[in-house]
Design a protein around this motif. Structure first.
Motif, PDB file in Angstrom:
ATOM      1  N   LEU A 136      -7.353  11.323   0.895  1.00  0.00           N
ATOM      2  CA  LEU A 136      -7.157  10.348  -0.191  1.00  0.00           C
ATOM      3  C   LEU A 136      -6.837   8.962   0.378  1.00  0.00           C
ATOM      4  O   LEU A 136      -7.453   7.953  -0.001  1.00  0.00           O
ATOM      5  N   TYR A 137      -5.877   8.925   1.299  1.00  0.00           N
ATOM      6  CA  TYR A 137      -5.501   7.651   1.936  1.00  0.00           C
ATOM      7  C   TYR A 137      -6.689   7.082   2.719  1.00  0.00           C
ATOM      8  O   TYR A 137      -6.970   5.882   2.649  1.00  0.00           O
ATOM      9  N   GLY A 195       0.837  -1.198   0.000  1.00  0.00           N
ATOM     10  CA  GLY A 195       0.000   0.000   0.000  1.00  0.00           C
ATOM     11  C   GLY A 195       0.870   1.244   0.000  1.00  0.00           C
ATOM     12  O   GLY A 195       2.040   1.188   0.390  1.00  0.00           O
ATOM     13  N   ILE A 196       0.276   2.350  -0.445  1.00  0.00           N
ATOM     14  CA  ILE A 196       1.020   3.621  -0.439  1.00  0.00           C
ATOM     15  C   ILE A 196       0.148   4.739   0.116  1.00  0.00           C
ATOM     16  O   ILE A 196      -1.067   4.615   0.191  1.00  0.00           O
ATOM     17  N   ASN A 197       0.838   5.814   0.444  1.00  0.00           N
ATOM     18  CA  ASN A 197       0.148   7.022   0.879  1.00  0.00           C
ATOM     19  C   ASN A 197       0.712   8.192   0.076  1.00  0.00           C
ATOM     20  O   ASN A 197       1.902   8.215  -0.228  1.00  0.00           O
ATOM     21  N   ARG A 198      -0.124   9.110  -0.292  1.00  0.00           N
ATOM     22  CA  ARG A 198       0.304  10.383  -0.883  1.00  0.00           C
ATOM     23  C   ARG A 198      -0.342  11.469  -0.030  1.00  0.00           C
ATOM     24  O   ARG A 198      -1.542  11.729  -0.165  1.00  0.00           O
ATOM     25  N   VAL A 199       0.460  12.001   0.898  1.00  0.00           N
ATOM     26  CA  VAL A 199      -0.067  12.945   1.887  1.00  0.00           C
ATOM     27  C   VAL A 199      -0.180  14.332   1.282  1.00  0.00           C
ATOM     28  O   VAL A 199       0.741  14.801   0.605  1.00  0.00           O
ATOM     29  N   ASP A 252      -5.378  19.926  -3.286  1.00  0.00           N
ATOM     30  CA  ASP A 252      -4.182  19.910  -4.129  1.00  0.00           C
ATOM     31  C   ASP A 252      -3.884  18.546  -4.752  1.00  0.00           C
ATOM     32  O   ASP A 252      -2.932  18.419  -5.524  1.00  0.00           O
ATOM     33  N   GLN A 253      -4.606  17.504  -4.390  1.00  0.00           N
ATOM     34  CA  GLN A 253      -4.227  16.164  -4.871  1.00  0.00           C
ATOM     35  C   GLN A 253      -4.378  16.062  -6.387  1.00  0.00           C
ATOM     36  O   GLN A 253      -5.420  16.374  -6.957  1.00  0.00           O
ATOM     37  N   SER A 254      -3.327  15.595  -7.041  1.00  0.00           N
ATOM     38  CA  SER A 254      -3.322  15.447  -8.498  1.00  0.00           C
ATOM     39  C   SER A 254      -4.058  14.171  -8.911  1.00  0.00           C
ATOM     40  O   SER A 254      -4.220  13.247  -8.099  1.00  0.00           O
ATOM     41  N   ASN A 255      -4.418  14.118 -10.178  1.00  0.00           N
ATOM     42  CA  ASN A 255      -5.031  12.888 -10.699  1.00  0.00           C
ATOM     43  C   ASN A 255      -4.067  11.720 -10.565  1.00  0.00           C
ATOM     44  O   ASN A 255      -4.472  10.587 -10.282  1.00  0.00           O
ATOM     45  N   GLU A 256      -2.782  12.006 -10.749  1.00  0.00           N
ATOM     46  CA  GLU A 256      -1.767  10.944 -10.652  1.00  0.00           C
ATOM     47  C   GLU A 256      -1.761  10.353  -9.234  1.00  0.00           C
ATOM     48  O   GLU A 256      -1.724   9.135  -9.065  1.00  0.00           O
ATOM     49  N   ASN A 257      -1.804  11.225  -8.240  1.00  0.00           N
ATOM     50  CA  ASN A 257      -1.836  10.735  -6.855  1.00  0.00           C
ATOM     51  C   ASN A 257      -3.101   9.922  -6.576  1.00  0.00           C
ATOM     52  O   ASN A 257      -3.054   8.855  -5.959  1.00  0.00           O
ATOM     53  N   ILE A 258      -4.225  10.466  -7.021  1.00  0.00           N
ATOM     54  CA  ILE A 258      -5.501   9.776  -6.769  1.00  0.00           C
ATOM     55  C   ILE A 258      -5.466   8.382  -7.412  1.00  0.00           C
ATOM     56  O   ILE A 258      -5.795   7.376  -6.778  1.00  0.00           O
ATOM     57  N   ASP A 259      -5.012   8.342  -8.662  1.00  0.00           N
ATOM     58  CA  ASP A 259      -4.993   7.053  -9.377  1.00  0.00           C
ATOM     59  C   ASP A 259      -4.002   6.074  -8.743  1.00  0.00           C
ATOM     60  O   ASP A 259      -4.290   4.872  -8.634  1.00  0.00           O
ATOM     61  N   ALA A 260      -2.837   6.573  -8.324  1.00  0.00           N
ATOM     62  CA  ALA A 260      -1.811   5.684  -7.749  1.00  0.00           C
ATOM     63  C   ALA A 260      -2.306   5.039  -6.457  1.00  0.00           C
ATOM     64  O   ALA A 260      -2.117   3.833  -6.235  1.00  0.00           O
ATOM     65  N   VAL A 261      -2.932   5.847  -5.616  1.00  0.00           N
ATOM     66  CA  VAL A 261      -3.396   5.321  -4.324  1.00  0.00           C
ATOM     67  C   VAL A 261      -4.544   4.327  -4.530  1.00  0.00           C
ATOM     68  O   VAL A 261      -4.559   3.239  -3.934  1.00  0.00           O
TER      69      VAL A 261
END
Ligand SMILES: NC(=O)c1ccc[n+]([C@@H]2O[C@H](COP(=O)([O-])OP(=O)(O)OC[C@H]3O[C@@H](n4cnc5c(N)ncnc54)[C@H](OP(=O)(O)O)[C@@H]3O)[C@@H](O)[C@H]2O)c1
Length: 247
Positions: free
Chosen positions: A151-152, A89-93, A98-107
Motif C-alpha cells: 500500500l505504501y 505522509g503516513i504508512n499503514r503497514v 488484510d488492508q482495510s478500505n480505511e487504510n487504503i483511503d487514508a494512505v
C-alpha cells in the motif's frame, strides 16, 4: 551541522507541509538556519511552538490539517512562494490481503491526493517568484517493493510518477519538481517498527552503508533541491537510501 552558505535562502519563502516532527522538522530548521522565511505546517501546536521558539524571526507557524480545503486556499493566497516541501505522509503497514478500505483511503488521501492538492495550490504564488522548487517526499519504496508495504509502495511510486509529470508541466513557469527518496530514518513514524528485532535486522541487512538515515541526511538533499544550486535539475529523485535500491 550543514555546509551550506548561511545566506542560501535569504529573501525566500519556503513552506514545509508536515514540519512538526521527524524529517519535516529537520527540513524546516535547516531552511530557517539558511535565512529562509519558513512557513511550518503541522496539526500539533506545541511542536510548532517549540520550533518557532528556536528561530523566532524565521518561522511562521500554521497549525492546520494539510488535507483541508482551508489550507489549500491559504497556500493559494500567499503573495509569493519559492519553495515547497510536500513532506506530510503516513504508512499503514500490513499484508496486502488484510488492508482495510480505511487504510487504503487514508494512505492515498495524504500521500497522493493531498500532495497533488498542495502543489496545485502552490502554483499561483510560485508563478510570482522568478524561480521555484517543489520537493516531494518520496521513499526508497517508490522504487522497490517490500513485505507488508504494498500500500505504501503504491503511494510512493505514485509520488515518483506525479513528480515527473509535474516537472514537465510546470517547467514553463520555472517551477522545478523533484523527489527525495529516503531509506528508513528513525522518526516518530518508524520508532515502533524498530522495536521488532527481526525487522530491525532485516533493515540493517538491506542497507549497504549499514546504518539508518538521519533526518539531517534527508534535509541536506531537500535543501540542495530547493536551492538555486539545483537550478537545472527537475523531474528526478535523490535516493538517500544508503544503497538499499542498488542491490
Ligand atoms: N521515517 C522514515 O523512515 C521515512 C522513510 C522514507 C520516507 N519517509 C517519508 O517522509 C515523510 C515524513 O516522515 P516522518 O517519518 O518524518 O513522519 P512523522 O515522524 O510521522 O512526522 C510527520 C509530520 O507531518 C505532520 N503531519 C502528518 N499528517 C498531517 C496532516 N494531515 N496535516 C498537517 N501535518 C501533518 C505531523 O504532525 P501532526 O501529526 O502534528 O500534524 C508531523 O509533524 C513522509 O512522507 C514519509 O512517508 C519517511
Amino acid at each position: 551541522m550543514n555546509g551550506f552558505n548561511k545566506e542560501l535562502f535569504i529573501g525566500k519563502t519556503i513552506l514545509i507541509a508536515g514540519a512538526g516532527k521527524g524529517i519535516g522538522l529537520a527540513c524546516a530548521k535547516m531552511a530557517a538556519e539558511l535565512g529562509g522565511n519558513v512557513i511550518a505546517v503541522a496539526r500539533t501546536q506545541s511542536d510548532l511552538d517549540a520550533l518557532a521558539s528556536q528561530y523566532p524571526d524565521r518561522i511562521e507557524s500554521w497549525a492546520m490539517d494539510v488535507t483541508s480545503e482551508v489550507f489549500f486556499e491559504r497556500v493559494k493566497a500567499l503573495p509569493v512562494l519559492h519553495g515547497l516541501v510536500n513532506n506530510a505522509g503516513i504508512n499503514r503497514v500490513g499484508p496486502m490481503e488484510d488492508q482495510s478500505n480505511e487504510n487504503i483511503d487514508a494512505v492515498i488521501d495524504l500521500n497522493v491526493r493531498t500532495l497533488y492538492k498542495i502543489s496545485q495550490s502552490a502554483i499561483t504564488p510560485m508563478k510570482n517568484a522568478d524561480s521555484a522548487s517543489i520537493v516531494n517526499m518520496s521513499s526508497q519504496m517508490g522504487f522497490v517493493g517490500s513485505p507488508n508495504r504494498t500500500l505504501y509502495c503504491m503511494s510512493k511510486h505514485a509520488v515518483e510518477g506525479i513528480t515527473k509529470a509535474m516537472a514537465v508541466e510546470l517547467a514553463e513557469f520555472n517551477i522545478r519538481v523533484n523527489t527525495v527518496a529516503p531509506t528508513f530514518v528513525l522518526t516518530p513514524m518508524t520508532k515502533p517498527m524498530f522495536e521488532d528485532e527481526t525487522f530491525k535486522k532485516f533493515v540493517f541487512d538491506m542497507i549497504p552503508l549499514g546504518r539508518l538515515g538521519k533526518v539531517e541526511d534527508i534535509a541536506h538533499s531537500c535543501t540542495f533541491l530547493l536551492s538555486e544550486m539545483a537550478s537545472m535539475i527537475t523531474g528526478t529523485s535523490i535516493k538517500v537510501d544508503g544503497g538499499w535500491t542498488a542491490r
